[in-house]
Design a protein around this motif. Structure first.
Motif, mmCIF file in Angstrom:
data_model
loop_
_atom_site.group_PDB
_atom_site.id
_atom_site.type_symbol
_atom_site.label_atom_id
_atom_site.label_comp_id
_atom_site.label_asym_id
_atom_site.label_seq_id
_atom_site.Cartn_x
_atom_site.Cartn_y
_atom_site.Cartn_z
ATOM 1 N N MET A 171 -11.015 -53.885 9.743
ATOM 2 C CA MET A 171 -11.152 -55.295 9.373
ATOM 3 C C MET A 171 -12.368 -55.858 10.099
ATOM 4 S SD MET A 171 -7.907 -56.662 11.619
ATOM 5 C CE MET A 171 -6.852 -55.388 10.942
ATOM 6 N N ALA A 172 -12.848 -56.983 9.646
ATOM 7 C CA ALA A 172 -14.020 -57.594 10.267
ATOM 8 C C ALA A 172 -13.727 -57.959 11.711
ATOM 9 C CB ALA A 172 -14.431 -58.838 9.488
ATOM 10 N N VAL A 173 -14.639 -57.611 12.599
ATOM 11 C CA VAL A 173 -14.373 -57.811 14.025
ATOM 12 C C VAL A 173 -14.414 -59.276 14.429
ATOM 13 C CG1 VAL A 173 -15.181 -55.511 14.644
ATOM 14 C CG2 VAL A 173 -16.802 -57.413 14.617
ATOM 15 N N ASP A 174 -14.961 -60.139 13.569
ATOM 16 C CA ASP A 174 -14.962 -61.570 13.878
ATOM 17 C C ASP A 174 -13.842 -62.320 13.155
ATOM 18 O OD1 ASP A 174 -15.945 -61.287 11.330
ATOM 19 O OD2 ASP A 174 -17.718 -62.572 11.630
ATOM 20 N N SER A 175 -12.891 -61.570 12.599
ATOM 21 C CA SER A 175 -11.798 -62.190 11.855
ATOM 22 C C SER A 175 -10.626 -62.515 12.770
ATOM 23 C CB SER A 175 -11.312 -61.260 10.746
ATOM 24 O OG SER A 175 -10.711 -60.101 11.306
ATOM 25 N N PRO A 176 -9.801 -63.501 12.390
ATOM 26 C CA PRO A 176 -8.576 -63.783 13.154
ATOM 27 C C PRO A 176 -7.646 -62.572 13.232
ATOM 28 C CG PRO A 176 -9.029 -65.556 11.604
ATOM 29 C CD PRO A 176 -9.982 -64.448 11.274
ATOM 30 N N GLU A 177 -7.651 -61.760 12.180
ATOM 31 C CA GLU A 177 -6.783 -60.576 12.156
ATOM 32 C C GLU A 177 -7.178 -59.583 13.251
ATOM 33 O OE1 GLU A 177 -6.702 -62.578 8.287
ATOM 34 O OE2 GLU A 177 -8.365 -61.784 9.500
ATOM 35 N N PHE A 178 -8.473 -59.420 13.457
ATOM 36 C CA PHE A 178 -8.928 -58.495 14.500
ATOM 37 C C PHE A 178 -8.603 -59.051 15.882
ATOM 38 C CE2 PHE A 178 -11.872 -56.222 17.270
ATOM 39 C CZ PHE A 178 -11.753 -54.926 16.796
ATOM 40 N N ALA A 179 -8.794 -60.357 16.053
ATOM 41 C CA ALA A 179 -8.451 -60.978 17.338
ATOM 42 C C ALA A 179 -6.963 -60.803 17.635
ATOM 43 C CB ALA A 179 -8.817 -62.464 17.311
ATOM 44 N N SER A 180 -6.136 -60.933 16.612
ATOM 45 C CA SER A 180 -4.697 -60.735 16.779
ATOM 46 C C SER A 180 -4.377 -59.292 17.150
ATOM 47 C CB SER A 180 -3.973 -61.116 15.491
ATOM 48 O OG SER A 180 -2.596 -60.846 15.579
ATOM 49 N N LEU A 181 -5.122 -58.357 16.532
ATOM 50 C CA LEU A 181 -4.912 -56.940 16.827
ATOM 51 C C LEU A 181 -5.227 -56.640 18.288
ATOM 52 C CD1 LEU A 181 -4.047 -54.516 14.993
ATOM 53 C CD2 LEU A 181 -6.456 -53.853 14.979
ATOM 54 N N VAL A 182 -6.290 -57.240 18.807
ATOM 55 C CA VAL A 182 -6.662 -57.040 20.211
ATOM 56 C C VAL A 182 -5.559 -57.578 21.122
ATOM 57 C CG1 VAL A 182 -8.311 -57.649 22.010
ATOM 58 C CG2 VAL A 182 -9.133 -57.019 19.732
ATOM 59 N N GLU A 183 -4.994 -58.726 20.778
ATOM 60 C CA GLU A 183 -3.892 -59.285 21.573
ATOM 61 C C GLU A 183 -2.698 -58.337 21.573
ATOM 62 O OE1 GLU A 183 -3.698 -62.020 23.577
ATOM 63 O OE2 GLU A 183 -5.871 -61.954 23.245
ATOM 64 N N ILE A 184 -2.409 -57.771 20.431
ATOM 65 C CA ILE A 184 -1.296 -56.822 20.340
ATOM 66 C C ILE A 184 -1.538 -55.623 21.247
ATOM 67 C CG2 ILE A 184 -0.168 -55.153 18.806
ATOM 68 C CD1 ILE A 184 -0.547 -57.250 16.550
ATOM 69 N N ILE A 185 -2.770 -55.133 21.272
ATOM 70 C CA ILE A 185 -3.104 -53.971 22.101
ATOM 71 C C ILE A 185 -2.920 -54.277 23.584
ATOM 72 C CG2 ILE A 185 -5.013 -52.505 22.874
ATOM 73 C CD1 ILE A 185 -6.102 -52.624 19.994
ATOM 74 N N PHE A 186 -3.346 -55.458 24.024
ATOM 75 C CA PHE A 186 -3.425 -55.737 25.458
ATOM 76 C C PHE A 186 -2.214 -56.479 26.023
ATOM 77 C CE2 PHE A 186 -7.815 -54.617 24.789
ATOM 78 C CZ PHE A 186 -8.189 -54.049 25.997
ATOM 79 N N ASP A 187 -1.448 -57.169 25.213
ATOM 80 C CA ASP A 187 -0.343 -57.981 25.721
ATOM 81 C C ASP A 187 0.955 -57.174 25.708
ATOM 82 O OD1 ASP A 187 1.638 -59.811 26.318
ATOM 83 O OD2 ASP A 187 0.792 -61.408 25.072
ATOM 84 N N PRO A 188 1.478 -56.776 26.869
ATOM 85 C CA PRO A 188 2.693 -55.949 26.906
ATOM 86 C C PRO A 188 3.943 -56.684 26.428
ATOM 87 C CG PRO A 188 2.070 -56.630 29.116
ATOM 88 C CD PRO A 188 0.949 -57.059 28.221
ATOM 89 N N SER A 189 3.873 -58.002 26.331
ATOM 90 C CA SER A 189 5.055 -58.768 25.917
ATOM 91 C C SER A 189 5.214 -58.850 24.405
ATOM 92 C CB SER A 189 4.995 -60.181 26.499
ATOM 93 O OG SER A 189 3.967 -60.940 25.887
ATOM 94 N N ILE A 190 4.180 -58.472 23.658
ATOM 95 C CA ILE A 190 4.273 -58.490 22.192
ATOM 96 C C ILE A 190 4.910 -57.187 21.723
ATOM 97 C CG2 ILE A 190 2.981 -58.594 20.022
ATOM 98 C CD1 ILE A 190 0.812 -60.150 21.477
ATOM 99 N N ASP A 191 6.069 -57.284 21.082
ATOM 100 C CA ASP A 191 6.781 -56.101 20.568
ATOM 101 C C ASP A 191 6.879 -55.007 21.631
ATOM 102 O OD1 ASP A 191 7.084 -57.323 18.076
ATOM 103 O OD2 ASP A 191 5.118 -56.630 17.406
ATOM 104 N N PRO A 192 7.553 -55.282 22.737
ATOM 105 C CA PRO A 192 7.507 -54.387 23.895
ATOM 106 C C PRO A 192 8.290 -53.090 23.750
ATOM 107 C CG PRO A 192 9.036 -56.179 24.311
ATOM 108 C CD PRO A 192 8.351 -56.499 23.008
ATOM 109 N N LYS A 193 9.226 -53.028 22.809
ATOM 110 C CA LYS A 193 10.104 -51.858 22.768
ATOM 111 C C LYS A 193 10.296 -51.415 21.323
ATOM 112 C CE LYS A 193 13.351 -52.049 25.803
ATOM 113 N NZ LYS A 193 14.608 -52.300 26.535
#
Length: 687
Positions: free
Chosen positions: A163-185
Motif C-alpha cells: 500500500m502507499a507508504v503515505d496512506s493512513p492504512e500504512f500508518a495503521s500497519l506500522v502501529e500494529i507492528i510496534f504497539d504490543p497492546s494491539i491484538d496481543p494474543k
C-alpha cells in the motif's frame, strides 16, 4: 492431532543448541547441499529460535513416477503457505510483504546493529507465520525504534509495498507492528472471558463466542452420531446483522491459493500408486471445490483406507489449536514417503491396539469394544507447509473427526527423519546436565532417552488418540469441553503413553529392552512438566499453549496427588531445584488414575471438571521456580524452539516432460523464505 517435538524423556535437549553459522541477511547466491556424511543439521540461531535442516534418505531410490508424484504434492503444499499467515492474523500478509520489500530493496547500510535487529524480527515473522509467537501465542515487536523503521521504508522501493507508504492504512500497519497492546494474543483461552473476541486470529470477525456457539448448535443438536466438523473451513462474520460463513474453497475465501493447490493435486492423481490413493486424492479435490465438510469426511475415510501406497500426503484445514474454541482448522501439509524398515517398530504397537484398549485403566463403559483400522508407520518427510512449518510436529494421528476415527479407523505416523535431525542437533549440547537430578537419572536418559521419546510419541499417536469412546448422546469435545478440549485431549494421549511405557508388554513385544526405558521417560516428562518447559514462557506469564498446559497438568496433578506417599518431590542442591521421582510404580498408578478421569470427562462431556483440571493444574506458574529456571537456562545459551529449512525438489525436464526429480538441501533460511514469497504469494493482503 499433532505431537510436537518437546522436551520428553532424554530429549530434554530438544532445545537444540548451536550458534548462528550464516549471516542470513547477506545477499548472496543461494547455497544448496546434496546429501553427504557431513551434513550440517544446524543452520542458525536467533531470538529464542534455532533453524535446523533435515535430509530425506531414500529419496534417490524411489521410482521416477513416485518422485514426480512427490513433486506435484510438494507444489500443492507450498501453494497453501499464504493461507496460514492470513488465518493467524488478518494483517499478517500486509506486514510480511512490507518487511520483505525492505529486505529485498533497501539500499542503505546493512552493517549495523539496527539492521541485525530488524532482520531478527523479519525472521521471527517467517518462523511464526506472522507477528504472534508460534508457541506462546503472544505478539512480539521489533527491537528497533520507529524512526529507524521509517528510514528503512524511505530507503526501499516504494512500488514494492502493499500500500502507499503515505496512506493512513500504512500508518495503521506500522502501529500494529510496534504497539504490543494491539491484538496481543493470537489465541486467548483464559477462563471467564469471551475467547472468540479475545483472540487475534482471523477465524471470526464482529461476532461473540456465544453467537458462534449458538450458530453451530443448529447443525448438531438432535443429529445422529455421524456429525462432520462443521465450521472447520470457514470464517464466521456478521453481515447486515446476520451471522454468515465465508468458506475456504475454490471460488470462495482463499480461492487464489486453493485453485493452485487443486491444480497440482489434479496433476498428481494420474500418478497415484494405488486405486485407494487415487480415490483419496480425487475426493480431496472434490472437497476443495465444494467446501462441504461432508466431502471432507468422505476424503478422510478414503485416505484411511490407503495403506499400501509408499507416498503419502496430509493436506487440508486440519488442526484446531489456533482457535480458542476448537472449531477452525489451520492449513497444513506434510508430504512424505514410508520408511519401511523403521515402520516395523511402530506397527508392533499398532498391532496390539486392542490389547492396550482392553488393559487400559479407564472405565469399562468408556472403552472401545473393537479398535478399528489403526494404521501406523514411520515416514520420511519431503516438505512441510502451513501450520506444520517451519515448526513441525514429530507425530501425527488423523483424521480428527471422532466418528470417523471410531467407525473407520485412523493413521498414525512418526516423522522419522525430522526426529533424527532433532537428535543430531541436540547432540551438540543439552539442558540435561543442568537440570538432571543425578548421574543415575542423567545416564539413564542419555542411554534410553531417544528410544523412550520415540516410543512415547508412537503410543501417544497410535494408541493414545485412537483410544476410548464418547458416550452415546454426548456432543463432540469442541461442543462439550470448548476451549479446554485440545489440552485435555493431548493430556489423555500422553497419559496412555505414560501408563503403558512402564508395562512389561513393551518388552514382551520387543520394542524396548527393559523397563529402564520407561523410567527414563518418567524422569524426563516430570522434569519437563514441572520445570524445564518453563524456559518457553516469559517471567510472569501464564501457560497458554495446549501442549504445555497438558504437560504441566499431568506432572503437577501427579505431584499433588502423590504427596502423601512422597511419589515426587522437589529437592535442593547447591541452591538449585531438582525434581526427584521416589516411586516409579506409584507414579504409574497416578498416571492411570488421571487417565481414567480425563477419559471420563471426554466421554461424558463434563466441562466443569475439565475446566477445573486445566485451570488448577495447567495454567498457573510458580514465579520463584520460573525465575530460577530462566536464570539457569540463560547461562546455557540455548534456543528453546526449533524449526526447519525445507528441502527443495527440482524437476529434470526433457521438453515438457518430467523425467526425474532431484532433491536439494538449502542452507539459508532468509533465502528460502524470500524464494517462497516470490513463487507462492497467491493471496491478496485482504481476504
Amino acid at each position: 492431532m499433532k505431537h510436537r517435538y518437546l522436551m520428553l524423556a532424554g530429549v530434554v535437549a530438544t532445545l537444540g543448541l548451536g550458534t548462528a553459522c550464516n549471516n542470513a541477511e547477506k545477499e548472496q547466491k543461494e547455497e544448496v547441499e546434496v546429501k553427504t556424511d557431513e551434513f550440517d543439521y544446524i543452520a542458525e540461531q536467533f531470538a529464542d529460535l534455532q533453524v535446523l535442516r533435515y535430509q530425506a534418505p531414500g529419496f534417490e531410490e524411489l521410482s521416477p513416477q513416485q518422485k514426480e508424484l512427490l513433486y506435484y504434492l510438494y507444489e500443492a503444499a507450498l501453494c497453501g503457505r499464504d493461507i496460514i499467515y492470513d488465518q493467524k492474523y488478518k494483517h499478517n500478509l500486509a506486514i510480511r510483504k512490507t518487511l520483505e520489500n525492505i529486505v529485498s530493496s533497501y539500499k542503505g547500510n546493512k552493517d549495523t546493529e539496527d539492521w541485525k535487529n530488524f532482520m531478527t524480527y523479519v525472521k521471527r515473522v517467517w518462523f511464526s507465520n506472522g507477528i504472534h509467537h508460534h508457541y506462546s501465542n503472544m505478539k512480539f515487536t521489533p527491537e528497533i525504534e520507529k524512526p529507524i523503521f521509517a528510514e528503512y521504508v524511505a530507503g526501499s522501493d516504494a512500488s514494492g509495498f502493499p500500500m502507499a507508504v503515505d496512506s493512513p492504512e500504512f500508518a495503521s500497519l506500522v502501529e500494529i507492528i510496534f504497539d504490543p497492546s494491539i491484538d496481543p494474543k493470537i489465541v486467548n483461552q483464559a477462563a471467564g472471558i469471551d475467547n472468540v473476541v479475545g483472540s487475534a486470529n482471523n477465524f471470526y470477525e464482529g461476532v461473540t463466542q456465544k453467537e458462534v456457539e449458538d450458530y453451530y448448535a443448529q447443525f448438531t443438536e438432535g443429529k445422529g452420531a455421524e456429525i462432520p466438523e462443521f465450521g472447520l473451513n470457514t470464517k464466521v462474520i456478521k453481515e447486515d446483522g446476520k451471522i454468515v460463513e465465508k468458506t475456504w474453497k475454490v471460488g470462495g475465501m482463499y480461492t487464489g491459493a486453493i485453485e493452485k493447490i487443486v491444480y497440482w493435486l489434479e496433476k498428481a492423481i494420474p500418478l497415484s500408486e494405488t486405486p485407494e490413493q487415487k480415490e483419496a486424492l480425487e475426493k480431496l479435490v472434490t472437497y476443495y471445490r465444494s467446501g462441504d465438510v461432508h466431502d471432507w469426511d468422505n476424503y478422510n475415510m478414503a485416505w484411511v483406507k490407503d495403506i499400501n501406497s509408499q507416498v503419502d500426503v496430509v493436506n487440508g484445514f486440519i488442526e484446531v489449536y489456533l482457535d480458542a474454541i476448537g472449531k477452525k482448522g489451520s492449513f497444513e501439509s506434510v508430504v512424505s514417503f514410508k520408511d519401511k524398515k523403521a515402520t516395523e517398530v511402530i506397527q508392533a504397537i499398532s498391532h496390539q491396539a486392542q490389547w492396550f484398549e482392553d488393559n487400559s485403566p479407564i472405565m469399562q463403559d468408556h472403552k472401545k469394544a473393537e479398535v478399528k483400522g489403526i494404521e501406523a508407520k514411520v515416514i520420511t518427510v519431503v516438505v512441510e507447509s502451513g501450520d506444520a512449518a517451519p515448526s513441525t510436529p514429530i507425530g501425527i494421528n488423523l483424521p480428527n473427526n471422532n466418528w470417523v476415527r471410531q467407525e473407520k479407523g485412523s493413521k498414525s505416523v512418526s516423522l522419522g527423519n525430522i526426529v533424527h535431525s532433532y537428535n543430531e542437533a541436540k547432540a551438540k549440547g543439552s539442558t540435561l546436565d543442568e537440570f538432571g537430578l543425578n548421574d543415575t537419572v542423567i545416564n539413564r536418559i542419555k542411554e534410553y532417552g531417544a528410544l523412550s521419546s520415540d516410543l512415547h510419541t508412537d503410543m501417544h499417536e497410535v494408541i493414545g488418540h485412537a483410544s476410548g469412546k464418547i458416550n452415546q448422546g454426548i456432543g463432540t469435545p469442541d461442543q462439550t469441553l470448548k476451549q479446554y478440549a485440545s489440552c485435555l485431549e493431548e493430556a489423555r494421549a500422553d497419559l496412555v503413553a505414560l501408563y503403558f511405557i512402564l508395562d512389561p508388554k513393551l518388552v514382551e513385544i520387543g520394542v524396548m529392552p527393559s523397563l529402564e526405558v520407561g523410567k527414563a521417560e518418567y524422569d524426563g516428562y516430570i522434569m519437563n512438566g514441572l520445570m524445564t518447559q518453563l524456559t518457553r514462557i516469559k517471567l510472569g506469564d501464564e501457560i497458554e499453549e495446549a501442549h504445555m498446559r497438558n504437560r504441566q497438568l499431568v506432572a503437577k496433578w501427579c505431584f499433588e496427588k502423590g504427596k502423601a506417599d512422597n511419589v515426587i518431590e522437589f529437592v535442593k542442591r547447591d541452591g538449585k531445584t531438582f525434581v526427584k521421582i521416589n516411586d516409579y510404580d506409584k507414579l504409574r498408578v497416578l498416571f492411570g488414575d488421571l487417565l481414567r478421569e480425563i477419559q471420563r470427562i471426554k466421554s461424558e462431556g463434563d466441562f466443569k471438571a475439565g475446566q477445573e483440571l486445566v485451570e488448577n493444574y495447567g495454567v498457573k506458574v510458580d514465579p520463584e521456580l520460573h525465575k530460577e529456571v530462566l536464570e539457569r537456562y540463560a547461562k546455557l545459551n540455548l534456543a528453546p524452539y526449533s524449526g526447519f529449512i525445507q528441502p527443495k525438489l527440482v524437476p529434470v525436464m526433457e521438453g515438457d516432460k518430467i523425467v526425474d526429480v532431484k532433491i536439494e538441501y538449502p542452507k539459508d533460511f532468509t533465502e528460502q523464505m524470500m524464494e517462497y514469497s516470490k513463487n507462492y504469494s497467491l493471496l491478496p493482503i485482504n481476504n
